[in-house]
Each structure stands twice: as C-alpha cells, then as structure tokens.
Design an enzyme around this catalytic site. Structure first.
Site, PDB file in Angstrom:
ATOM      1  N   ASN A   1      45.523 -63.022  58.500  1.00 37.71           N
ATOM      2  CA  ASN A   1      46.485 -63.923  59.124  1.00 37.71           C
ATOM      3  C   ASN A   1      46.070 -65.367  58.817  1.00 37.71           C
ATOM      4  O   ASN A   1      45.059 -65.845  59.327  1.00 37.71           O
ATOM      5  CB  ASN A   1      46.497 -63.652  60.632  1.00 37.71           C
ATOM      6  CG  ASN A   1      47.477 -64.538  61.393  1.00 37.71           C
ATOM      7  OD1 ASN A   1      48.006 -65.496  60.847  1.00 37.71           O
ATOM      8  ND2 ASN A   1      47.691 -64.217  62.657  1.00 37.71           N
TER       9      ASN A   1
ATOM     10  N   HIS B   1      55.961 -63.268  59.018  1.00 35.95           N
ATOM     11  CA  HIS B   1      54.607 -63.769  59.246  1.00 35.95           C
ATOM     12  C   HIS B   1      53.639 -62.589  59.201  1.00 35.95           C
ATOM     13  O   HIS B   1      53.881 -61.546  59.807  1.00 35.95           O
ATOM     14  CB  HIS B   1      54.546 -64.462  60.606  1.00 35.95           C
ATOM     15  CG  HIS B   1      53.153 -64.755  61.055  1.00 35.95           C
ATOM     16  ND1 HIS B   1      52.249 -65.414  60.245  1.00 35.95           N
ATOM     17  CD2 HIS B   1      52.502 -64.473  62.209  1.00 35.95           C
ATOM     18  CE1 HIS B   1      51.099 -65.521  60.897  1.00 35.95           C
ATOM     19  NE2 HIS B   1      51.226 -64.954  62.082  1.00 35.95           N
TER      20      HIS B   1
ATOM     21  N   CYS C   1      51.634 -70.213  64.129  1.00 28.22           N
ATOM     22  CA  CYS C   1      52.086 -69.315  63.057  1.00 28.22           C
ATOM     23  C   CYS C   1      53.552 -69.536  62.701  1.00 28.22           C
ATOM     24  O   CYS C   1      54.001 -69.092  61.644  1.00 28.22           O
ATOM     25  CB  CYS C   1      51.839 -67.865  63.441  1.00 28.22           C
ATOM     26  SG  CYS C   1      50.126 -67.544  63.823  1.00 28.22           S
TER      27      CYS C   1
HETATM   28  O1  UT7 Z   1      49.676 -64.669  64.491  1.00 25.66           O
HETATM   29  C1  UT7 Z   1      50.304 -64.318  65.685  1.00 25.66           C
HETATM   30  C2  UT7 Z   1      49.355 -64.093  66.758  1.00 25.66           C
HETATM   31  N1  UT7 Z   1      48.434 -62.999  66.652  1.00 25.66           N
HETATM   32  C3  UT7 Z   1      48.809 -61.714  66.632  1.00 25.66           C
HETATM   33  O2  UT7 Z   1      49.960 -61.405  66.483  1.00 25.66           O
HETATM   34  C4  UT7 Z   1      47.760 -60.663  66.874  1.00 25.66           C
HETATM   35  C5  UT7 Z   1      48.247 -59.734  67.937  1.00 25.66           C
HETATM   36  N2  UT7 Z   1      47.329 -58.690  68.317  1.00 25.66           N
HETATM   37  C6  UT7 Z   1      46.751 -57.779  67.499  1.00 25.66           C
HETATM   38  O3  UT7 Z   1      46.916 -57.840  66.299  1.00 25.66           O
HETATM   39  C7  UT7 Z   1      45.980 -56.646  68.106  1.00 25.66           C
HETATM   40  O4  UT7 Z   1      46.158 -56.671  69.504  1.00 25.66           O
HETATM   41  C8  UT7 Z   1      44.456 -56.661  67.793  1.00 25.66           C
HETATM   42  C9  UT7 Z   1      44.254 -56.276  66.347  1.00 25.66           C
HETATM   43  C10 UT7 Z   1      43.872 -58.026  68.060  1.00 25.66           C
HETATM   44  C11 UT7 Z   1      43.731 -55.633  68.638  1.00 25.66           C
HETATM   45  O5  UT7 Z   1      44.290 -54.347  68.450  1.00 25.66           O
HETATM   46  P1  UT7 Z   1      44.636 -53.418  69.716  1.00 25.66           P
HETATM   47  O6  UT7 Z   1      45.131 -52.157  69.173  1.00 25.66           O
HETATM   48  O7  UT7 Z   1      45.541 -54.219  70.605  1.00 25.66           O
HETATM   49  O8  UT7 Z   1      43.213 -53.177  70.362  1.00 25.66           O
HETATM   50  P2  UT7 Z   1      42.696 -53.560  71.820  1.00 25.66           P
HETATM   51  O9  UT7 Z   1      42.570 -55.034  71.956  1.00 25.66           O
HETATM   52  O10 UT7 Z   1      43.516 -52.823  72.808  1.00 25.66           O
HETATM   53  O11 UT7 Z   1      41.251 -52.941  71.766  1.00 25.66           O
HETATM   54  C12 UT7 Z   1      41.017 -51.537  71.664  1.00 25.66           C
HETATM   55  C13 UT7 Z   1      39.518 -51.297  71.653  1.00 25.66           C
HETATM   56  C14 UT7 Z   1      38.763 -52.033  72.750  1.00 25.66           C
HETATM   57  O12 UT7 Z   1      37.725 -51.183  73.204  1.00 25.66           O
HETATM   58  P3  UT7 Z   1      37.875 -50.382  74.600  1.00 25.66           P
HETATM   59  O13 UT7 Z   1      38.078 -51.452  75.617  1.00 25.66           O
HETATM   60  O14 UT7 Z   1      39.071 -49.508  74.398  1.00 25.66           O
HETATM   61  O15 UT7 Z   1      36.575 -49.665  74.687  1.00 25.66           O
HETATM   62  C15 UT7 Z   1      38.163 -53.199  72.025  1.00 25.66           C
HETATM   63  O16 UT7 Z   1      36.962 -53.651  72.614  1.00 25.66           O
HETATM   64  O17 UT7 Z   1      38.963 -51.739  70.424  1.00 25.66           O
HETATM   65  C16 UT7 Z   1      37.872 -52.610  70.675  1.00 25.66           C
HETATM   66  N3  UT7 Z   1      37.818 -53.616  69.626  1.00 25.66           N
HETATM   67  C17 UT7 Z   1      37.153 -53.440  68.484  1.00 25.66           C
HETATM   68  N4  UT7 Z   1      36.415 -52.422  68.005  1.00 25.66           N
HETATM   69  C18 UT7 Z   1      35.885 -52.560  66.782  1.00 25.66           C
HETATM   70  C19 UT7 Z   1      38.420 -54.820  69.587  1.00 25.66           C
HETATM   71  N5  UT7 Z   1      38.147 -55.444  68.429  1.00 25.66           N
HETATM   72  C20 UT7 Z   1      37.368 -54.609  67.724  1.00 25.66           C
HETATM   73  C21 UT7 Z   1      36.777 -54.689  66.454  1.00 25.66           C
HETATM   74  N6  UT7 Z   1      36.046 -53.620  66.013  1.00 25.66           N
HETATM   75  N7  UT7 Z   1      36.940 -55.755  65.632  1.00 25.66           N
END
Ligand code: UT7
Length: 326
Positions: free
Chosen positions: A283, A253, A113
């Site tokens: 992204n 970004h 990125c």
């Molecule tokens: O380009 C540079 C590199 N990339 C980034 O900068 C991305 C960085 N990370 C993020 O943008 C975020 O961490 C995400 C959007 C990927 C995830 O958001 P989060 O608030 O960190 O969620 P999480 O991974 O802590 O997940 C929370 C919950 C989990 O369920 P439990 O374990 O709490 O029951 C996940 O399984 O949300 C669940 N979950 C989803 N639910 C519905 C994860 N993905 C999804 C989904 N739909 N697509």
C-alpha cells in the site's frame, strides 16, 4: 465542451525491495500470514537519501515526457501526499523547482489514500472551468518512514513510490467524466498519524508514546473501506448512466488484495479488468492509483475511448471515485 484529458503517465518505484521473508527475520510474522491476509509479497523502500519529492520528480518527468509537455508549460502542480518532505511548505513546491516548472502554481492535498483522486478532481475542475490548460497531478509517498517497524499490525502493509499524470484541456468527449469526493472525520483515530503538529507537539514523552507513527485499527478500517469504495464506484457509474459492463479497466486503491477483491466482486468487476499490483508494491497510499495506471498504460492495456474507473478509501476517513474516458 472542454475536458481534462490524461495525456501522459509516469511512475517511479525505489530500487530496494523488502520481501515478506526479509520482514520475518526481525518481526513475529510470516510470509504465509502476510500473503493470505493482504496479498502482499514485497514492497519498495526509499533509499536513505531519497525524499518524497525525489520520487515524485522522477514519476513526473516520465509523465511529462510521454505527454510531450515541457515543465514551463505547466499551469499547476497538485500533489496528493501525507508523507511530504516537510510539515510545510507543500512538497509540490519542491517538485516545482526540481522540474523547472517556472510558470506553475503548486500545492499538496492531504487526503491520505484518496489523495490522488482528490488532487485529480481539483485539477480537472480547474481545467473544465477554463482556468488552466496543463496540470501535473501526482501521488507520492514514503510511508515506510512513518511506520513502527515493531508493530506487525501495520508495517507489513506499506511501501514507497510515486505516480503522476499530465492533464490537458481538450475539446471533446475524452477525459475526466466525473469525480465524487466524500469524507467522515468522526472516526479519524481509526487510521491516522497523531504527531507531531499543533495537537501533539514534539516532546520526549510523545516520542516514548510513539505518537510519530501511523496508527490503524485494521479490522474496522477494512469493513468501512469495502463499503465506501463499493458505494463510490457505483456512484461514479450511475452519474454517467453506465454499468460495470462499460468499464474497460478498474484501478482501485491497492490497500489489501482482500479489500480490492471484495469491492471488485460487489461492482461486478471481478475479472481481468481489475488491475492488481499490491502483491509487488504493498500500500503506497496516495501513489497506488497513478502507479497502477502507469503500469497498465505502458503495458498497452488501455486504448482510446476506454472507460476507466478509479476508486479509493483512506485516512480521514476519505473516499473518492473518478470515471475517465481515455
Ligand atoms: O489504505 C487504506 C487503509 N488501510 C486498509 O485498508 C487496511 C485495512 N485492514 C487490513 O488490511 C487488515 O485488517 C489487516 C491486514 C491489517 C489485518 O488483517 P485481519 O484479517 O483484519 O487480521 P486481524 O487484525 O483481525 O488479526 C488477526 C490475528 C491477530 O491475532 P489474534 O488476536 O487473533 O491472536 C493479530 O494479532 O493476526 C495477528 N496478526 C498478525 N500475525 C502475524 C496481526 N498482524 C500480524 C502479522 N503477522 N503481521
């Protein structure tokens, strides 16, 4: 003083739109979850017969047209991408032949990125050193082809697209003022594509383990991204004896709305100066900054003398910033 000035911008987004509602139909997720956690509503998907070089070529033609530069005038093409047409050679070589840039060198930069800012840095340095007069800098990706569309933690985030700028050697104070590049490879497995190359070679077993897909520990990446982009943004301002009050346009970004808002807040740029289009394109990795820049430019949001701050974080980890006087 010779500076590298941006004299043209261009972008290209594939026609096909994939909305969160479309994704809901085949994945255990919802529009509501995706929008509140990422700010993304839809993203673009390249057509089956479109390659990264095709997206890059279209964006480049638009940038060259705006700059009034003919392809044969280019000294160099530098392209940030992690989803090139082939493992090698560089996709910049495909763009070079597509454009007819017969007098140009061409290479790719692999900085995920941060790829566009890394490429911009290499190009601006070459111009300032007096070794080139006109350089095309591109960020282009087809990330949707390396996503596991069964993995809701990753696939919802990414999209396809390309952006490009023409840099020209000019006398004076307008142009790239500084670039700062950083990397930390100690945690590369938090965000990477394991296969296929020399470490994990192509095999049936490796495909069954899904080594061909992008992997990410989103939560960990999120925290490092906010911290690193904030530091890189501050570094760019400090190096030029400026503060956020001097910035006319902040082009971060576009990874996740929550990340870019957290960074903008820490940099005191949490207002209309921060450009946001992650809602429409998701992204697109190395392509987000030049796409956003081109949109802002064509919408008339940039005028001569404006100070622009670019700031990115991505796989490697890599992070980088650039300060530009328009
Ligand atoms: O380009 C540079 C590199 N990339 C980034 O900068 C991305 C960085 N990370 C993020 O943008 C975020 O961490 C995400 C959007 C990927 C995830 O958001 P989060 O608030 O960190 O969620 P999480 O991974 O802590 O997940 C929370 C919950 C989990 O369920 P439990 O374990 O709490 O029951 C996940 O399984 O949300 C669940 N979950 C989803 N639910 C519905 C994860 N993905 C999804 C989904 N739909 N697509």
């Amino acid at each position: 003083m010779i500076r590298a000035r941006i004299t043209g911008t261009g972008s290209y987004l594939p026609e096909k739109v994939l909305t969160n509602f479309d994704i809901e139909k085949f994945l255990d997720t919802s529009d509501e979850w995706i929008r509140t956690r990422t700010g993304i509503s839809e993203r673009r998907i390249a057509a089956d017969d479109e390659n990264t070089s095709d997206l890059a070529t279209k964006a480049s033609e638009r940038a060259l047209e705006m700059a009034g530069v003919r392809p044969e005038e280019l000294d160099l093409i530098v392209m940030g991408t992690i989803t090139g047409d082939y493992p090698w050679p560089a996709t910049a070589c495909v763009v070079q032949v597509n454009l007819g840039a017969v007098n140009s060198g061409a290479y790719d930069v692999s900085a995920a990125c941060s790829g566009f800012i890394y490429a911009l840095s290499a190009a601006a340095d070459r111009i300032q050193a007096g070794n080139a007069k006109k350089i095309l800098v591109i960020g282009a990706e087809i990330l949707t082809r390396i996503c596991d569309w069964k993995d809701r933690n990753t696939c919802i985030l990414f999209g396809d697209g390309a952006g490009a700028v023409v840099l020209e050697a000019v006398e004076g104070e307008n142009g790239v003022l500084s670039t700062h590049l950083h990397a930390d490879g100690s945690q590369l497995e938090l965000l990477y594509q394991p296969g296929f190359s020399t470490k994990i070679v192509l095999s049936v077993e490796a495909i069954e383990r899904k080594e061909q897909y992008l992997k990410m520990e989103g939560n960990e990446v999120f925290k490092v991204a906010v911290r690193s982009m904030t530091e890189a943004g501050k570094e760019a301002l400090a190096a030029n004896n400026m503060t956020s009050a001097d910035v006319s346009l902040f082009v971060p970004h576009q990874a996740n709305l929550r990340i870019l808002e957290a960074v903008a807040k820490r940099l005191k740029l949490m207002d209309e100066r921060t450009y946001i289009n992650v809602d429409r394109f998701g992204n697109t990795s190395g392509a987000t900054i030049p796409i956003a820049l081109d949109e802002a430019n064509r919408a008339g949001r940039i005028k001569e003398g404006d100070i622009l701050l670019f700031d990115a974080f991505g796989g490697g980890f890599t992070w980088a910033s650039a300060l530009v006087r328009w």
